[in-house]
Design an enzyme around this catalytic site. Structure first.
Site, PDB file in Angstrom:
ATOM      1  N   ASP A   1      -3.583   0.259  -0.538  1.00  0.00           N
ATOM      2  CA  ASP A   1      -4.198   1.480  -0.041  1.00  0.00           C
ATOM      3  C   ASP A   1      -4.521   1.211   1.428  1.00  0.00           C
ATOM      4  OD1 ASP A   1      -5.845   3.906   0.083  1.00  0.00           O
ATOM      5  OD2 ASP A   1      -7.540   2.533  -0.013  1.00  0.00           O
TER       6      ASP A   1
ATOM      7  N   ASP B   1      -7.135   3.310   3.727  1.00  0.00           N
ATOM      8  CA  ASP B   1      -8.522   3.559   4.120  1.00  0.00           C
ATOM      9  C   ASP B   1      -9.487   2.740   3.277  1.00  0.00           C
ATOM     10  OD1 ASP B   1      -7.976   5.505   6.138  1.00  0.00           O
ATOM     11  OD2 ASP B   1      -7.575   6.968   4.568  1.00  0.00           O
TER      12      ASP B   1
END
Length: 221
Positions: free
Chosen positions: A10, A12
């Site tokens: 991922d 963020d």
């Protein structure tokens, strides 16, 4: 456990500290309207595609603004914050180097738009070493739906269970778990109270020695 053959991050809050910055943006948007940002709303927005997150804000405070209005305002505020506050999450640089040295194919699956991801990752010269980036605007169903990770598995030509996925939020981790990947949760201060039931591991940080063990890599010193 199936042998791990690929790694997906991922973005963020996992690679970049942006999950710590987004609440600053949301707080400023609401401040301009005489409102304050609650932790509950922050959690409701975290890890979700921008349109979904802004709709949550609109519904939460019964705002008259459109998603498009909030998105434009957010971009302007975020741009100013990025210049002084953008950084990498602790342990990412060392882990990324080790993963590349071990010849794992690496990709990024993010709820951010692909153009935003390419811009932000490019600031740290990460993109040249990635097989691909999938943005939240490139899938029909955003996290916590598993579509983005199932798509990544197809593009990597491996089974979902052969992918180690790193996620910082409950929303993202749910997507990784539902896709059948080897989901590794890496909560930080912004997500330490989230539930990560079903994750294969809840790491302390990206420095966690157990990550290196499961990926069969020597611990970076």
């Amino acid at each position: 456990m199936a042998p791990l053959k690929a790694v997906v991050f991922d973005m963020d809050g996992t690679i970049l500290n942006t999950e710590m910055l987004y609440p600053q943006v949301s707080s400023e948007i609401l401040r301009r309207r005489g409102l304050t940002l609650s932790q509950d709303l922050t959690d409701a927005m975290m890890g979700r595609p921008a349109p979904v997150a802004f709709q949550a804000m609109i519904d939460w405070h019964d705002l008259a603004d459109t998603i498009e209005t909030l998105a434009k305002e957010s971009e302007e505020i975020f741009s100013d914050i990025l210049e002084t506050s953008l950084g990498l999450m602790p342990g990412f640089t060392e882990l990324f180097k080790s993963i590349l040295a071990a010849n794992y194919p690496v990709a990024v699956c993010t709820s951010a738009s692909r153009s935003t991801a390419i811009d932000l990752l490019g600031r740290f010269n990460i993109t040249p070493d990635l097989h691909f980036v999938i943005g939240g605007d490139e899938v029909e169903h955003g996290k916590p739906h598993p579509e983005i990770y199932l798509t990544a598995a197809k593009r990597l030509e491996v089974l979902p269970c052969e992918i180690a996925v790193f996620e910082d939020s409950q929303t993202g981790c749910t997507a990784a778990i539902e896709a059948g990947t080897y989901a590794i949760a890496v909560p930080a201060s912004h997500s330490e109270k989230h539930s990560f039931d079903g994750a294969k591991m809840v790491a302390n940080t990206l420095h966690d020695p157990r990550i290196y063990e499961v990926l069969n890599m020597p611990l970076h010193n």
